[in-house]
Design an enzyme around this catalytic site. Structure first.
Site, mmCIF file in Angstrom:
data_model
loop_
_atom_site.group_PDB
_atom_site.id
_atom_site.type_symbol
_atom_site.label_atom_id
_atom_site.label_comp_id
_atom_site.label_asym_id
_atom_site.label_seq_id
_atom_site.Cartn_x
_atom_site.Cartn_y
_atom_site.Cartn_z
ATOM 1 N N GLU A 158 0.839 -1.190 0.000
ATOM 2 C CA GLU A 158 0.000 0.000 0.000
ATOM 3 C C GLU A 158 0.880 1.249 0.000
ATOM 4 O OE1 GLU A 158 -2.788 0.415 3.227
ATOM 5 O OE2 GLU A 158 -3.692 2.175 2.323
ATOM 6 N N GLY A 215 3.566 2.576 10.768
ATOM 7 C CA GLY A 215 3.289 1.752 11.942
ATOM 8 C C GLY A 215 3.105 0.274 11.650
ATOM 9 N N ALA A 216 2.215 -0.028 10.719
ATOM 10 C CA ALA A 216 1.896 -1.422 10.438
ATOM 11 C C ALA A 216 1.031 -1.476 9.196
ATOM 12 C CB ALA A 216 1.140 -2.038 11.614
ATOM 13 N N MET A 217 0.767 -2.704 8.719
ATOM 14 C CA MET A 217 0.013 -2.849 7.477
ATOM 15 C C MET A 217 -0.935 -4.028 7.566
ATOM 16 S SD MET A 217 -0.628 -1.757 4.485
ATOM 17 C CE MET A 217 -1.897 -2.536 3.505
ATOM 18 N N GLU A 218 -2.170 -3.765 7.125
ATOM 19 C CA GLU A 218 -3.273 -4.712 7.331
ATOM 20 C C GLU A 218 -3.412 -5.774 6.250
ATOM 21 O OE1 GLU A 218 -3.686 -1.381 6.520
ATOM 22 O OE2 GLU A 218 -5.328 -1.139 5.078
ATOM 23 N N ASN A 219 -2.339 -6.185 5.561
ATOM 24 C CA ASN A 219 -2.443 -7.224 4.529
ATOM 25 C C ASN A 219 -3.362 -8.358 4.996
ATOM 26 O OD1 ASN A 219 -0.019 -5.927 3.306
ATOM 27 N ND2 ASN A 219 0.939 -6.792 5.127
ATOM 28 N N GLU A 256 -5.111 -2.523 12.887
ATOM 29 C CA GLU A 256 -4.842 -3.386 11.724
ATOM 30 C C GLU A 256 -5.839 -4.548 11.685
ATOM 31 O OE1 GLU A 256 -3.002 -1.920 9.736
ATOM 32 O OE2 GLU A 256 -2.060 -0.577 11.178
ATOM 33 N N HIS A 290 -9.167 -3.467 10.276
ATOM 34 C CA HIS A 290 -9.159 -3.280 8.821
ATOM 35 C C HIS A 290 -9.677 -4.522 8.090
ATOM 36 C CE1 HIS A 290 -7.624 0.607 7.726
ATOM 37 N NE2 HIS A 290 -6.427 0.461 8.268
ATOM 38 N N GLU A 334 -9.515 4.478 6.463
ATOM 39 C CA GLU A 334 -8.622 4.933 7.534
ATOM 40 C C GLU A 334 -9.364 5.727 8.620
ATOM 41 O OE1 GLU A 334 -6.083 3.511 7.983
ATOM 42 O OE2 GLU A 334 -5.404 2.787 6.027
#
Ligand code: B3K
Ligand code: ZN
Length: 867
Positions: free
Chosen positions: A129, A269-273, A306, A309, A328
């Site tokens: 992303e 911070g982080a990623m919601e894959n 996350e 999401h 978001e």
């Protein structure tokens, strides 16, 4: 597409109005990775389906990919059969369906941008992303192309024993030459920005969760083996989040596995894959010795964010990146509510508002102001902003305030049901809220399209003879770039009146919708003089301007029954007191001191709330309330008030300090409150200049059994010049030098210092052997912290501006996204005196003149200059 000329100096602008549905869909994709840090091969098979009646070729995005093979329906294509540019692969296709196969070569080790496939600490990981998937393979890299993914990963077994991707692992085996492989399949349609893979030597903290309908889910948090003991808090937060989303939104998890991986090098911070969240290790790893209470809370908040999401973002995704706040803003609101439900509601709300005011209000008031749903961008990475995230969350919260708890839930149920499996828009969300409630939110929609923080002027008058009070409300909408004139907004304001003599609420809380430019509200039966409590709970993200006298604010700070309003009254009293001094009035600290005394002594209040309420507003928040920011005068006036509060209430601070000292570490809201108040008290004792303060701080530092107390004491020492300062910094460094996340704190505490020499100190810090431009956490520990340190950054010599511009230019060559995020403090030049403004502009111009600037930095710098 673009309205302006395209040249390297002027990358094109993308407009929301130009959105067109994709000409081709890709219902299925299969990816085969042969992983190697230097040369990774990616074989991709796409099933192409023409959408509608047109003869457009298929256009795929691709960046820094070496194309080795290309086949259409099994036939090799010759160079003349397609067009390949630096950014696109365009292939004419005769039929309405086809299979395209490509083989590309990429180099993960050389990827310092941390977008696409890269290596962090020997672990392969991905970040797609917003537009990173195009750095992995050729694909229409846009969120409205939804596909079913089948992924095969192959890597050397000894170095990369763990192979992960989205969905479920359906098969695995060994391959020749010491290699092994795994196949992962994700049954859910998803856009490519949610694709992820991880390969590395990782260990798992495993747990499980049974969903409300009885389905078991295997949970795993993957880290380096030595870090396993630090993953318990994140695991608990994950399980709490899963249960909370079922209870609060009726949303159940939808796969048999949920994996989280922590890596050291991460742009945010982080990623919601989908089912494979990848985190900056900073938001996973914690134990009492290395993480502060604030770190623990941030971890729970980001893990929840996350996880949430999975529904708000993954099951329902965004049609295009202009709709980013759809996922978001909503998800921030969801994580804020989760944190509020797991701690003190008042303290959580104070934290939300503090964050909004620190980052979003200045954005709204500066050259980078944009609506929650932007109209255009050059580089989408620049729009992961406090406006899209935090103001976006306030919009969702306002809808909940307007529609009520049940109405809001009906609306979110309808939204999820209607758009499950789709790429939706902000408009779809508002429409679902309207339809479920038979409501009209047409005027409310302006919050999505108009930038800028509304100002509401509130004037209350009282006629004792008729027992009538009249409140006049007036809204003003400041112009923002591209939006000189604005329509009146729908502003939900919770308000109440208190009687000055009785101290009682003489008009109970009510919700007023301010929809006209000006409105009058009449209260009957108001015998005693009323005091206005307005924007209770911060019901709207606006600035209130009013005629409330210091005594009224002091009254509210002691009597308001809305804790947020109580905090707010105290803050306003403090801000006005400091601004009076800055603008040349004689200091009258008494009302503030008395208000602090009363709050400190109020046994009915929880310690965490007291600690927040008695803290002075930040220097930058005070600056934001002024016509022209005067950094040195603000610092001097604020320090004088701090000193005075410290001196006048010395006995109270010492008592508070003693009462909070015997506090063996526990991670409970009560214990956290005591720790917070303890360091706040220490800060005031030091501000007063007490002789024993450095020793007190040093003893706290040395004796602490947790990082909150230790880092709190270090912060107090770092602002002073006692010999204990150097000793504590050295001890801290030597004790934690091998723990990157704690070492970041050592850098930050110095970059945040209020000492006179901080601009010099940061210049030295970036020469330190442990400093690196390549790790975003380390870079931000110095540069972002320094940019937030108003007095130090704006040192009159301009050294702070030069330092920041140098850092941005250097970082741009390595990691443009992270470089661009450092720019906003330089862009606020219009808020400062002429000399400073000229120096800031000169640095922005110097940045713009640099050769081969990224789109990211170009956009931020050129917009900041007003061009
Ligand atoms: N969705 C990601 C943010 C991606 C940022 C890309 N520049 C994390 C989050 O908001 O949950
Ligand atoms: Zn998010």
């Amino acid at each position: 597409m673009a309205d302006q000329a395209v040249s390297p100096e002027h990358p094109p602008t993308i407009f929301r109005k130009d959105y067109r549905a994709p000409a081709w869909q890709i219902p299925e994709i299969s990816l085969d990775f042969s992983l190697d840090p230097d040369v990774t091969l990616v074989r991709t098979r796409l099933r192409l389906e023409r959408t509608g009646d047109h003869d457009e070729p298929i256009a795929l995005d691709g960046e820094e990919l070496k194309l080795r093979e290309i086949k259409l329906d099994g036939r090799d294509l010759a160079a003349g059969d397609y067009e390949l540019t630096e950014e696109k692969l365009i292939i004419p296709v005769a039929g309405d369906t086809a299979e395209l196969e490509t083989l590309v070569e990429i180099s993960p080790k050389a990827n310092t941008q941390l977008m696409g496939l890269y290596v962090s600490g020997g672990i392969f990981c991905t970040q797609c992303e917003a537009e990173g998937f195009r750095r992995i393979t050729f694909f229409p890299d846009r969120p409205d192309v939804l596909s079913r993914y089948s992924v095969r990963l192959e890597a050397e077994k000894a170095t990369f024993p763990v192979l992960l991707s989205n969905g479920d692992c359906v098969d695995s085996g060994t391959a020749e030459g010491g290699r092994h492989w795994a196949r992962w399949e994700d049954p859910w349609l998803k856009p490519c920005y949610l694709f992820a893979l991880v390969a590395g030597d990782l260990a798992a903290n495993r747990d499980s969760f049974t969903t409300v309908s009885g389905k078991p889910v295997d949970l795993a948090i993957w880290v380096r083996e030595a870090d396993l003991p630090k993953t318990e808090h994140a695991m608990q937060a994950l399980k709490d989040s899963m249960a909370w989303d079922e209870q609060t939104y009726g949303r159940e998890y939808d796969l048999g596995q949920f994996n989280i991986v922590a890596v050291a090098d991460f742009n945010f911070g982080a990623m919601e894959n989908k089912s494979l969240n990848i985190f900056n290790s900073r938001y996973i790893l914690a134990d009492p010795d290395t993480a502060t209470d604030a770190d623990f809370d941030a971890i729970a908040g980001v893990v929840a964010h996350e996880y949430f999401h999975n529904w708000s973002g993954n099951r329902v995704t965004c049609r295009d990146w202009f709709q980013l706040s759809l996922k978001e803003g909503f998800t921030v609101f969801r994580d804020q509510s989760f944190s509020s439900d797991h701690g003190s509601e008042a303290v959580a709300r104070i934290g939300d508002v503090r964050a909004l005011r620190a980052a979003q209000f200045p954005e709204d008031a500066g050259p980078l102001a944009h609506p929650v749903r932007p109209e255009s961008y050059i580089e989408i990475s620049n729009f992961y902003t406090a406006t899209v995230y935090n103001k976006g969350a306030e919009l969702i919260r306002m809808m909940k305030t307007i529609l009520g708890e049940d109405g809001f839930r009906k609306g979110s149920d309808l939204y999820f049901e209607r758009h499950d499996g789709e790429a939706a828009t902000c408009e779809d969300f508002v429409t679902a809220m309207e339809d479920a409630n038979d409501a009209d939110l047409s005027q409310f929609r302006l919050w999505y399209s108009q930038a800028g923080t509304p100002r509401v002027r509130a004037a209350l008058s009282h006629e004792p003879a008729t027992s009538r009070a009249t409140l006049t409300l007036e809204q003003k909408l400041p112009p923002t770039p591209g939006q000189p004139h604005k329509d009146p907004m729908a502003i939900p304001l919770k308000l109440a009146l208190f009687g000055e003599e009785s101290g009682d609420a003489i008009a109970q809380e009510r919700l007023v919708m301010l929809t006209d430019p000006a409105e009058e509200i009449v209260f009957e039966g108001v015998g005693e003089r009323p005091i206005l409590s307005i924007n209770r709970g911060f019901s709207a993200p606006v600035t209130i301007e009013g005629n409330r006298a210091p005594d009224d604010l002091a009254f509210l700070s002691a009597h308001d029954d809305d804790p947020f309003a109580r905090y707010e009254a105290m803050q306003q009293l403090m801000v006005e007191t400091i601004i009076d001094v800055v603008s040349g009035k004689r200091p009258d600290h008494k009302p503030v001191i008395e208000a602090v005394r009363r709050t400190l002594g109020d046994d009915a209040l929880d310690r965490a709330f007291i600690a927040e309420a008695v803290l002075l507003p930040s220097e930058s928040f005070i600056g934001d309330q002024m016509q022209t920011v005067a950094p040195d005068a603000i610092h001097a006036a604020r320090e004088a008030l701090r000193r005075d509060i410290g001196t006048s209430l010395e006995a109270e601070w010492r008592a508070a300090y003693a009462a909070t000292s015997a506090n063996a570490f526990e991670f409970t809201p009560a214990a956290k409150g005591l720790r917070r108040l303890r360091t706040v008290a220490l800060g005031y004792i030091a501000a007063r200049g007490a002789k024993d303060a450095p020793k007190l701080a040093f003893d706290q530092f040395e004796g602490a059994d947790n990082m909150t107390d230790r880092y709190g004491a270090l912060g107090v020492l770092a602002n002073g010049d006692a010999p204990e300062r150097v000793a504590a910094l050295d001890i801290f460094y030597n004790r934690y030098r091998s723990d990157a996340l704690v070492l970041d704190k050592w850098f930050s505490v110095q970059a945040l210092s209020t000492r006179d020499d901080t601009a010099q100190a940061v210049a030295e810090l970036i020469q330190h052997a442990d400093f690196t431009f390549e790790n975003p956490n380390r870079l931000r520990a110095v540069a972002s912290a320094f940019g937030a340190n108003q007095r130090a950054f704006h040192v009159a010599t301009g050294a702070g501006y030069r330092f920041m511009a140098d850092i941005i230019l250097k970082t741009d060559k390595i990691n443009p996204q992270t470089a661009a995020r450092l720019l906003p403090p330089l862009g606020r030049w219009r808020r400062f005196d002429e000399d400073r403004a000229a120096m800031m502009r000169a640095e922005l111009e110097r940045i713009l003149e640099a050769p081969n600037l990224s789109k990211d930095v170009y956009e931020q710098a050129s917009k900041s200059l007003g061009g």
